[in-house]
Design a protein around this motif. Structure first.
Motif, PDB file in Angstrom:
ATOM      1  N   GLU A  31      49.237  35.641  33.094  1.00 35.88           N
ATOM      2  CA  GLU A  31      49.054  34.368  33.783  1.00 35.88           C
ATOM      3  C   GLU A  31      47.603  33.913  33.690  1.00 35.88           C
ATOM      4  N   SER A  32      46.667  34.834  33.776  1.00 35.23           N
ATOM      5  CA  SER A  32      45.250  34.485  33.638  1.00 35.23           C
ATOM      6  C   SER A  32      44.954  33.952  32.248  1.00 35.23           C
ATOM      7  N   SER A  35      46.556  30.455  31.952  1.00 31.58           N
ATOM      8  CA  SER A  35      45.858  29.417  32.707  1.00 31.58           C
ATOM      9  C   SER A  35      44.506  29.065  32.090  1.00 31.58           C
TER      10      SER A  35
END
Length: 94
Positions: A31-32, A35
């Motif tokens: 997810e990092s 994003s």
């Protein structure tokens, strides 16, 4: 016998805890990355080559921004949103 069974239960719980922790950590990392993708992509350039591994709409291969941002109306009407540069060029030849 009971002590041995308790050990196996404890070991199973620790393994499950580790697997959940590892999975959650991996999800957090993914997810990092997802994003921060756009920020990261501003600092790299693509070498298209044959175009088989470069996405036509989603990669910044011919301008500073992906074509989906440069031509949002065309992107919205495209039936091949995940197509490669190679496949899009081949469609134009056919």
């Amino acid at each position: 016998m009971e002590a041995h069974g308790s050990y196996e239960v404890w070991r199973g719980m620790r393994r499950l805890e580790y697997e959940v922790s590892a999975r959650d950590s991996l999800l957090w990392v993914m997810e990092s990355i997802r994003s921060g993708r756009d920020k990261f992509l501003r600092f790299i350039h693509f070498v298209v080559g044959t175009g088989s591994r470069t996405q036509f709409w989603n990669d910044s291969w011919c301008s500073e921004h992906p074509l989906r941002e440069v031509f949002p109306t065309l992107y919205a009407s495209s039936t091949a949103c995940d197509a490669s540069v190679e496949s899009m060029l081949m469609r134009g030849v056919e």
